[in-house]
Design a protein around this motif. Structure first.
Motif, PDB file in Angstrom:
ATOM      1  N   SER A 106       0.839  -1.196   0.000  1.00 31.66           N
ATOM      2  CA  SER A 106       0.000   0.000   0.000  1.00 31.66           C
ATOM      3  C   SER A 106       0.871   1.243   0.000  1.00 31.66           C
ATOM      4  CB  SER A 106      -0.926   0.011   1.224  1.00 31.66           C
ATOM      5  OG  SER A 106      -0.173   0.077   2.424  1.00 31.66           O
ATOM      6  N   GLY A 107       0.276   2.353  -0.451  1.00 31.62           N
ATOM      7  CA  GLY A 107       1.006   3.622  -0.498  1.00 31.62           C
ATOM      8  C   GLY A 107       0.123   4.709  -1.071  1.00 31.62           C
ATOM      9  N   ASN A 108       0.745   5.741  -1.568  1.00 32.12           N
ATOM     10  CA  ASN A 108       0.012   6.881  -2.126  1.00 32.12           C
ATOM     11  C   ASN A 108       0.460   7.159  -3.557  1.00 32.12           C
ATOM     12  OD1 ASN A 108      -1.491   7.758   0.321  1.00 32.12           O
ATOM     13  ND2 ASN A 108       0.572   8.052   1.134  1.00 32.12           N
ATOM     14  N   MET A 109      -0.525   7.459  -4.406  1.00 27.74           N
ATOM     15  CA  MET A 109      -0.207   7.790  -5.788  1.00 27.74           C
ATOM     16  C   MET A 109       0.192   9.256  -5.897  1.00 27.74           C
ATOM     17  SD  MET A 109       0.138   7.155  -8.980  1.00 27.74           S
ATOM     18  CE  MET A 109      -0.595   5.512  -9.224  1.00 27.74           C
ATOM     19  N   HIS A 110       1.392   9.491  -6.430  1.00 32.63           N
ATOM     20  CA  HIS A 110       1.868  10.848  -6.677  1.00 32.63           C
ATOM     21  C   HIS A 110       1.604  11.160  -8.151  1.00 32.63           C
ATOM     22  CE1 HIS A 110       5.423  13.919  -6.497  1.00 32.63           C
ATOM     23  NE2 HIS A 110       4.239  14.501  -6.543  1.00 32.63           N
ATOM     24  N   THR A 111       0.577  11.927  -8.393  1.00 34.73           N
ATOM     25  CA  THR A 111       0.125  12.140  -9.775  1.00 34.73           C
ATOM     26  C   THR A 111       0.915  13.209 -10.522  1.00 34.73           C
ATOM     27  OG1 THR A 111      -1.556  13.706  -8.997  1.00 34.73           O
ATOM     28  CG2 THR A 111      -2.220  11.393  -9.232  1.00 34.73           C
ATOM     29  N   TYR A 112       1.592  14.108  -9.769  1.00 37.97           N
ATOM     30  CA  TYR A 112       2.283  15.212 -10.437  1.00 37.97           C
ATOM     31  C   TYR A 112       3.321  14.680 -11.423  1.00 37.97           C
ATOM     32  CZ  TYR A 112       5.153  19.319 -11.261  1.00 37.97           C
ATOM     33  OH  TYR A 112       5.855  20.334 -11.864  1.00 37.97           O
ATOM     34  N   GLY A 116       4.092   8.521 -10.050  1.00 41.08           N
ATOM     35  CA  GLY A 116       3.806   7.117  -9.750  1.00 41.08           C
ATOM     36  C   GLY A 116       3.570   6.850  -8.279  1.00 41.08           C
ATOM     37  N   MET A 117       3.495   5.567  -7.918  1.00 43.28           N
ATOM     38  CA  MET A 117       3.195   5.160  -6.544  1.00 43.28           C
ATOM     39  C   MET A 117       4.388   5.382  -5.620  1.00 43.28           C
ATOM     40  SD  MET A 117       0.124   4.088  -5.857  1.00 43.28           S
ATOM     41  CE  MET A 117       0.411   3.164  -4.356  1.00 43.28           C
ATOM     42  N   HIS A 118       4.071   5.896  -4.437  1.00 41.14           N
ATOM     43  CA  HIS A 118       5.036   5.957  -3.346  1.00 41.14           C
ATOM     44  C   HIS A 118       4.608   4.902  -2.332  1.00 41.14           C
ATOM     45  CE1 HIS A 118       6.505  10.372  -4.096  1.00 41.14           C
ATOM     46  NE2 HIS A 118       6.558   9.616  -5.180  1.00 41.14           N
ATOM     47  N   TRP A 119       5.233   3.733  -2.398  1.00 41.63           N
ATOM     48  CA  TRP A 119       4.840   2.615  -1.558  1.00 41.63           C
ATOM     49  C   TRP A 119       5.304   2.820  -0.117  1.00 41.63           C
ATOM     50  CZ3 TRP A 119       1.397  -0.314  -3.819  1.00 41.63           C
ATOM     51  CH2 TRP A 119       1.412  -0.453  -5.199  1.00 41.63           C
TER      52      TRP A 119
END
Length: 292
Positions: A106-112, A116-119
Motif C-alpha cells: 500500500s502507499g500513495n499515488m503521486h500524480t504530479y 507514480g506510486m510511493h509505496w
C-alpha cells in the motif's frame, strides 16, 4: 503449460540448449528494471520522485552495501554493470537482491508529472517468493542448469525425477538430523561446488546413515546395509588411506551415491514413522479429562 516452439522441438534453433551468459545478463537487467518499476526494490533501495528526487530506502548506499556483502567492486548499478558480469557475479547479485526485495502492499499515488506510486508498506516474504519465481523462469533459459532455492541460494538444478526427493520434508522430529541433511543437500548442490565439496556432502549423508544404523533393520536388508557402508568407507568418501579405491569416475559416482544415500535416509525415517503405534484421539481426550 506453454507450447514449445517448433524450432526448439526440432532442435534447429541455435539456442535450443539455452541462452549464453551475455544474453542471460541482458535479460537480468530487464528483469531488475521490471521489479524496480513495480516497487519490489523501493523498501530497501529507495526510488526517484520528481519532487523529492532521490528518496533513500533502508539501504542508504547500495553500492557500498553490495561491496561489503559480496566483496566485489563494480557490480552496481545493475543497468551499467550487469552486461559484463561473470557467472559468479550474476549469481552473487541474484542472492544479494533476494535479501533486499519485498512486495509493495500500500502507499500513495503521486500524480504530479506522472511520478507514480510511493509505496509505504511491504511484505518481504511475498516479495522473495515472486522474485524467486521470476529469477527461476530466467535461469530455466540459461545454458547451464541452476535455480534459486526458497532460502535464496543459487543451487544446481535438480535432475529430472529427483525433484520430489529434494523438496520433501525430512520425516523426523530430530532437528539435528534435519539440519545435517539440509546442510549436505545445499553443500552438494551449491553453485561452483568442487568434487571435494560434493564428496564432503556425501560423507555427511553417510554420517547421518551411521546415526540411523540401529534402525536400518526396519527398512533394508543387512546386505544392503553392508554395501552402503562399504562404499562410504572404501571409495575415498569418509577415509583417506592407501586401501581406498579411486579408479572410478568421481563426478558420476558421487551423484549416484548422493541420491542413493539421501533416498535411503528418507526410506529409513519413513519406515520408522510408519511403525510407530498410532494414537487414539479418544485416549487423549480421556487422559485430559482425568488430569482436570
Amino acid at each position: 503449460m506453454a507450447k514449445v516452439p517448433y524450432s526448439i522441438r526440432t532442435g534447429i534453433n541455435p539456442r535450443t540448449n539455452g541462452f549464453d551468459l551475455k544474453t542471460t545478463n541482458g535479460l537480468f537487467v530487464r528483469l531488475y528494471a521490471q521489479l524496480d518499476k513495480e516497487g519490489y526494490t523501493h523498501e530497501h533501495f529507495g526510488f526517484w520522485c520528481v519532487d523529492m528526487h532521490d528518496v533513500k530506502g533502508k539501504v542508504v548506499d547500495v553500492e557500498f552495501t553490495a561491496l561489503m556483502t559480496l566483496r566485489k567492486p563494480d557490480l552496481w548499478p545493475i543497468a551499467d554493470k550487469a552486461p559484463g558480469y561473470s557467472e559468479d557475479d550474476l549469481f552473487d547479485m541474484i542472492e544479494f537482491l533476494f535479501d533486499h526485495v519485498s512486495k509493495p502492499l500500500s502507499g500513495n499515488m503521486h500524480t504530479y508529472d506522472q511520478c507514480g506510486m510511493h509505496w509505504e508498506t511491504f511484505d518481504k516474504g511475498a516479495g522473495q517468493r515472486e522474485f524467486r519465481k521470476r529469477v527461476n523462469d530466467l535461469l530455466a533459459l540459461y545454458e547451464h542448469r541452476f535455480e534459486l532455492s526458497a532460502d535464496g541460494l543459487i543451487l544446481r538444478q535438480t535432475p529430472s525425477g529427483f525433484e520430489q526427493l529434494l523438496d520433501a520434508t525430512v520425516p523426523t522430529d530430530d532437528k539435528t538430523i534435519t539440519a545435517r541433511v539440509k546442510a549436505a543437500v545445499n553443500e552438494y548442490r551449491r553453485h561452483g561446488a568442487s568434487l571435494d565439496v560434493r564428496r564432503h556432502a556425501v560423507s555427511d549423508l553417510a554420517g547421518v546413515l551411521e546415526a540411523l544404523r540401529p534402525k536400518m533393520a526396519e527398512a533394508i536388508t543387512s546386505n544392503d546395509e553392508k554395501d552402503l557402508f562399504n562404499i562410504a568407507n572404501n571409495f575415498m568418501i569418509r577415509h583417506h588411506n592407501d586401501r581406498q579405491k579411486t579408479a572410478y569416475e568421481a563426478n558420476l559416482w558421487l551423484s549416484w551415491m548422493f541420491y542413493v544415500y539421501l533416498s535411503t535416509i528418507h526410506l529409513i525415517l519413513r519406515r520408522v514413522e510408519l511403525r510407530k503405534p498410532k494414537r487414539n484421539p479418544g485416549d487423549l481426550v480421556f487422559r485430559e479429562r482425568m488430569e482436570r
